[in-house]
Design a protein around this motif. Structure first.
Motif, PDB file in Angstrom:
ATOM      1  N   LEU A 134     -47.152 -47.037  -8.113  1.00 24.44           N
ATOM      2  CA  LEU A 134     -46.036 -47.054  -9.065  1.00 24.44           C
ATOM      3  C   LEU A 134     -46.508 -46.644 -10.463  1.00 24.44           C
ATOM      4  O   LEU A 134     -45.818 -45.904 -11.167  1.00 24.44           O
ATOM      5  N   LEU A 135     -47.691 -47.112 -10.852  1.00 26.34           N
ATOM      6  CA  LEU A 135     -48.228 -46.709 -12.150  1.00 26.34           C
ATOM      7  C   LEU A 135     -48.552 -45.214 -12.157  1.00 26.34           C
ATOM      8  O   LEU A 135     -48.274 -44.515 -13.136  1.00 26.34           O
ATOM      9  N   ARG A 136     -49.125 -44.731 -11.053  1.00 23.13           N
ATOM     10  CA  ARG A 136     -49.427 -43.287 -10.960  1.00 23.13           C
ATOM     11  C   ARG A 136     -48.135 -42.460 -11.041  1.00 23.13           C
ATOM     12  O   ARG A 136     -48.096 -41.413 -11.677  1.00 23.13           O
ATOM     13  N   LYS A 137     -47.090 -42.946 -10.381  1.00 25.39           N
ATOM     14  CA  LYS A 137     -45.800 -42.245 -10.403  1.00 25.39           C
ATOM     15  C   LYS A 137     -45.266 -42.162 -11.835  1.00 25.39           C
ATOM     16  O   LYS A 137     -44.796 -41.106 -12.277  1.00 25.39           O
ATOM     17  N   ALA A 138     -45.362 -43.268 -12.573  1.00 21.67           N
ATOM     18  CA  ALA A 138     -44.908 -43.278 -13.963  1.00 21.67           C
ATOM     19  C   ALA A 138     -45.741 -42.314 -14.807  1.00 21.67           C
ATOM     20  O   ALA A 138     -45.198 -41.599 -15.658  1.00 21.67           O
ATOM     21  N   THR A 151     -40.066 -44.416 -17.660  1.00 18.78           N
ATOM     22  CA  THR A 151     -39.654 -45.716 -18.194  1.00 18.78           C
ATOM     23  C   THR A 151     -38.936 -46.537 -17.133  1.00 18.78           C
ATOM     24  O   THR A 151     -39.167 -47.751 -17.020  1.00 18.78           O
ATOM     25  N   MET A 152     -38.080 -45.913 -16.356  1.00 15.66           N
ATOM     26  CA  MET A 152     -37.381 -46.637 -15.283  1.00 15.66           C
ATOM     27  C   MET A 152     -38.375 -47.180 -14.257  1.00 15.66           C
ATOM     28  O   MET A 152     -38.239 -48.316 -13.793  1.00 15.66           O
ATOM     29  N   THR A 153     -39.363 -46.377 -13.904  1.00 18.49           N
ATOM     30  CA  THR A 153     -40.383 -46.845 -12.953  1.00 18.49           C
ATOM     31  C   THR A 153     -41.121 -48.053 -13.522  1.00 18.49           C
ATOM     32  O   THR A 153     -41.347 -49.043 -12.818  1.00 18.49           O
ATOM     33  N   LEU A 154     -41.478 -47.974 -14.811  1.00 17.27           N
ATOM     34  CA  LEU A 154     -42.262 -49.044 -15.436  1.00 17.27           C
ATOM     35  C   LEU A 154     -41.457 -50.292 -15.759  1.00 17.27           C
ATOM     36  O   LEU A 154     -42.022 -51.374 -15.893  1.00 17.27           O
ATOM     37  N   THR A 155     -40.143 -50.152 -15.882  1.00 18.04           N
ATOM     38  CA  THR A 155     -39.342 -51.332 -16.231  1.00 18.04           C
ATOM     39  C   THR A 155     -38.597 -51.931 -15.055  1.00 18.04           C
ATOM     40  O   THR A 155     -38.235 -53.112 -15.098  1.00 18.04           O
ATOM     41  N   VAL A 156     -38.378 -51.144 -13.996  1.00 20.70           N
ATOM     42  CA  VAL A 156     -37.593 -51.652 -12.865  1.00 20.70           C
ATOM     43  C   VAL A 156     -38.477 -51.838 -11.631  1.00 20.70           C
ATOM     44  O   VAL A 156     -38.510 -52.912 -11.032  1.00 20.70           O
ATOM     45  N   GLN A 157     -39.181 -50.799 -11.236  1.00 20.68           N
ATOM     46  CA  GLN A 157     -39.928 -50.842  -9.979  1.00 20.68           C
ATOM     47  C   GLN A 157     -41.287 -51.532 -10.100  1.00 20.68           C
ATOM     48  O   GLN A 157     -41.672 -52.311  -9.230  1.00 20.68           O
TER      49      GLN A 157
END
Length: 190
Positions: A134-138, A151-157
């Motif tokens: 997930l961090l790599r995706k962000a 931002t959505m990845t880091l705040t939601v997922q």
């Protein structure tokens, strides 16, 4: 009832009493030596094993925080050179985390590790396997200029996986600290 030592002079009786006292002192010294060796082994485990494991856990936690901060920085930045610098930092932090996790796996693979230690180390690996992608995706979204997606990845997922990751490493460190405290208390009691 008195014991009689027929035909023994006072000098011989005193010599026998002295020899008995010396034998008892040697027996006490041997028992104390064994107890001291046992306490030394417990303290050696604290210094050589438990402290190393706690240190690895703290190093892993520091790298996790570094990864999270860098991923969030990348999501917020718009200057390409700064983004690339943060990406390089993210990659270095990930390599440092992987090295610490590998060292922990090697230490835990030893014969002196408990089933609980192995279970918690496995939990750390599982939590990292959920959070790192997930961090790599962000980071990839941030590199591509897709700040909203990052931002959505880091705040939601990512937050639930990140919390589980922190908790798994924290549980491992807490258990190692508990084992150290127990070994210390046992060494003091002996």
């Amino acid at each position: 009832m008195r014991m009689k030592f027929p035909r023994l002079s006072i000098a011989r009786r005193l010599a026998m009493a002295f020899a008995t006292l010396v034998a008892m002192m040697l027996a006490i010294a041997a028992v104390n030596g064994l107890a001291l060796r046992d306490a030394g082994q417990r303290l050696q485990r604290i210094v050589e094993t438990d402290n190393r494991r706690v240190d690895l856990g703290h190093r892993m936690l520091a790298q996790i925080v570094d990864l999270e901060v860098r991923a969030r920085s990348i999501a917020l930045l718009s200057d390409l050179p700064e983004i690339e610098a943060q990406v390089r930092g993210f990659q270095a932090a990930e390599a440092n985390y992987d090295a610490a996790q590998q060292m922990l796996a090697e230490v835990i693979a030893g014969a002196d590790s408990s089933a609980e230690e192995r279970r918690l180390a496995g939990g750390i690996e599982n939590a990292a396997a959920r959070a790192l992608p997930l961090l790599r995706k962000a980071v990839q979204h941030g590199q591509a200029g897709e700040n909203i997606e990052a931002t959505m990845t880091l705040t939601v997922q990512a937050p639930p996986a990140e919390r589980a990751w922190h908790a798994s490493v924290g549980d491992f460190v807490a258990m190692e600290n508990r084992l150290s405290a127990e070994a210390y208390a046992a060494a003091r009691a002996s």
